[in-house]
Design a protein around this motif. Structure first.
Motif, mmCIF file in Angstrom:
data_model
loop_
_atom_site.group_PDB
_atom_site.id
_atom_site.type_symbol
_atom_site.label_atom_id
_atom_site.label_comp_id
_atom_site.label_asym_id
_atom_site.label_seq_id
_atom_site.Cartn_x
_atom_site.Cartn_y
_atom_site.Cartn_z
ATOM 1 N N ILE A 153 1.312 2.480 -4.725
ATOM 2 C CA ILE A 153 1.296 3.795 -4.066
ATOM 3 C C ILE A 153 2.427 4.654 -4.636
ATOM 4 N N GLY A 154 2.070 5.852 -5.137
ATOM 5 C CA GLY A 154 3.087 6.778 -5.630
ATOM 6 C C GLY A 154 2.722 7.343 -6.991
ATOM 7 N N GLU A 183 7.182 4.398 -9.751
ATOM 8 C CA GLU A 183 5.865 3.774 -9.635
ATOM 9 C C GLU A 183 5.287 3.423 -11.003
ATOM 10 N N ILE A 237 -1.085 10.040 0.118
ATOM 11 C CA ILE A 237 -0.316 8.799 0.323
ATOM 12 C C ILE A 237 0.089 8.617 1.789
ATOM 13 N N ILE A 280 -6.465 4.883 2.854
ATOM 14 C CA ILE A 280 -5.903 3.897 1.924
ATOM 15 C C ILE A 280 -6.416 2.499 2.267
ATOM 16 N N VAL A 339 4.193 -0.419 -2.136
ATOM 17 C CA VAL A 339 4.490 0.963 -1.715
ATOM 18 C C VAL A 339 5.765 1.434 -2.402
ATOM 19 N N PRO A 360 5.458 7.133 2.727
ATOM 20 C CA PRO A 360 4.433 6.252 3.307
ATOM 21 C C PRO A 360 5.008 5.056 4.053
#
Length: 423
Positions: free
Chosen positions: A6-7, A12, A49, A55, A69, A74
């Protein structure tokens, strides 16, 4: 296994790049990802996000077994809770545990209660009371927005006027939105800053290689604070003795305190430190990998990141051998002109392949696709990373990579790792 990161930033990109090196990684998805991540992950657009339900739905439909994450938002929005409630492993703290970053007042009160070394502080919800405290304490003094402010909600005020202005900016002009409805005012600590991140499953703690960030925009540590203009690892100030002292006095007591508070902490805990004459003290905690610290720490990890993250989620970290390369890494951030204030977007970037050919890894932090080209799309655009036998060699290699890349009004600091080179 199928993995979702996520990102969309440099952190990320680095996480996806490192996860992709594992033989355990089958398909990696990045939500929303960025153009650089497309080399190692399938980018997923159209889901926010912060949209936990969508998700979880995506994760279930794509047989994803691990969700990693990256950013703080988030985490404080409870994504880990939602994913684990659906029976899927997640790397990162719960919403309750992520308060250690989401509220500086919570973090400071936790440290005070459990005797974890940090700066003296007070918390204010009224601007006038904050101003009175500043006049009483004098400067230098540190003003922090209580909530999340994308790494920019901290003002180190060297004069009383600067401190009073910071209170007005944060509390009255709402420069950081609701993050500034409370402020934490701290004593100014003398020393050298360093970062020590760790993996933890809530019981076992594995410190990572130490690093040092450069927050100020310009050479000589001048100019406004940014999200970070570069990093290097390891940080010479973090000797083996200092790392052990940080583990004993800060990391272990903090993880134990979170469990006692009914908020067991799993994932990556980031300790931003000031190394003072009295030893290490906490400047701040983050509930996730740092950016751009991740870009120099993970290239030095010899062990399998998938194994480590699964062990953190499962509570079996004690069974893992976490090993690090005895090398150095340097990251130079290339930023858009004007950052951290207003800056251009949409400018074409050239030379990315040339930098890679020079032996650098280029992590995308703020880029996009436009008309078949990769263009700028953020303040911090790229992190150019080099690994070498020592910091000097890594610095030279990273800057050789930076010189290959160009975009309109690009700027970067020319003194990353200067403290290490001056020793």
């Amino acid at each position: 296994m199928n993995i979702l990161v996520i990102g969309s930033g440099g952190r990320e990109h680095t996480l996806a790049w490192k996860l992709a090196q594992s033989p355990k990684a089958d398909k990696i998805y990045a939500l929303p990802g960025n153009p650089g991540m497309a080399d190692v992950a399938m980018c997923v657009e159209g889901i926010a996000i912060t949209d936990n339900a969508s998700i979880v739905d995506f994760v279930q439909k794509h047989a994803i077994e691990l969700v990693v994450v990256g950013p703080e938002v988030p985490l404080t929005n409870g994504l880990v809770d939602a994913v684990t409630a659906a029976g899927i492993k997640a790397f990162g703290p719960t919403q309750a545990a992520a308060q250690i970053e989401g509220s500086k007042a919570f973090s400071k009160s936790l440290m005070k209660k459990y005797g974890i070394p940090t700066a003296k502080y007070e918390v204010f919800t009224e601007a006038e009371a904050a101003r009175e405290y500043i006049r009483k304490e004098g400067a230098p003094i540190v003003i922090k927005a209580d909530g999340l402010a994308a790494g920019k909600g901290v003002i180190v005020a060297m004069t009383e006027d600067e401190a009073l202005q910071a209170v007005a900016d944060i509390m009255e002009d709402k420069e950081f939105g609701n993050a500034g409805s409370r402020v934490v005012i701290e004593e100014f600590m003398e020393g050298e800053e360093a970062s020590l991140l760790c993996f933890t499953d809530g019981k076992t703690i594995c410190p990572m290689i130490s690093s040092q960030d450069h927050k100020r925009a310009y050479d000589g540590d001048k100019g406004p604070n940014t999200g970070g203009m570069g990093t290097y690892a390891p940080a010479p100030v973090m000797t083996d003795k200092m790392v052990q002292e940080t583990y004993d006095k800060i990391l272990l007591p903090t993880i134990q305190a979170m469990e006692k508070e009914g908020k067991p902490y799993k994932g990556c805990l980031y300790a931003g430190l000031m190394i003072t004459a009295d030893g290490p003290k906490v400047v701040e905690f983050n509930a996730r990998f740092g950016d751009p610290e991740t870009q120099v720490v993970l290239p030095l990890l010899n062990s399998d990141l998938v194994d480590i993250m699964v062990a953190c989620a499962d509570g079996t970290l004690a069974e893992q051998q976490v090993e690090w390369a005895k090398e150095a890494a340097v990251c130079v951030v290339m930023a858009a002109g004007g950052y951290p204030k207003a800056y251009n977007k949409g400018d074409a970037i050239t030379g990315l392949d040339d930098a890679k050919a020079a032996g650098c890894q280029v992590f995308h932090a703020g880029t996009a696709h436009k008309n078949g080209q990769i263009v700028t799309d953020g303040g911090r655009v790229l992190g150019v990373v080099a690994k070498a036998a020592d910091v000097r060699a890594a610095v030279d290699k990273a800057y050789a990579g930076v010189e290959k890349i160009a975009f309109k009004d690009a700027f970067y600091r020319k003194d990353i790792a200067h403290r290490a080179l001056e020793r």
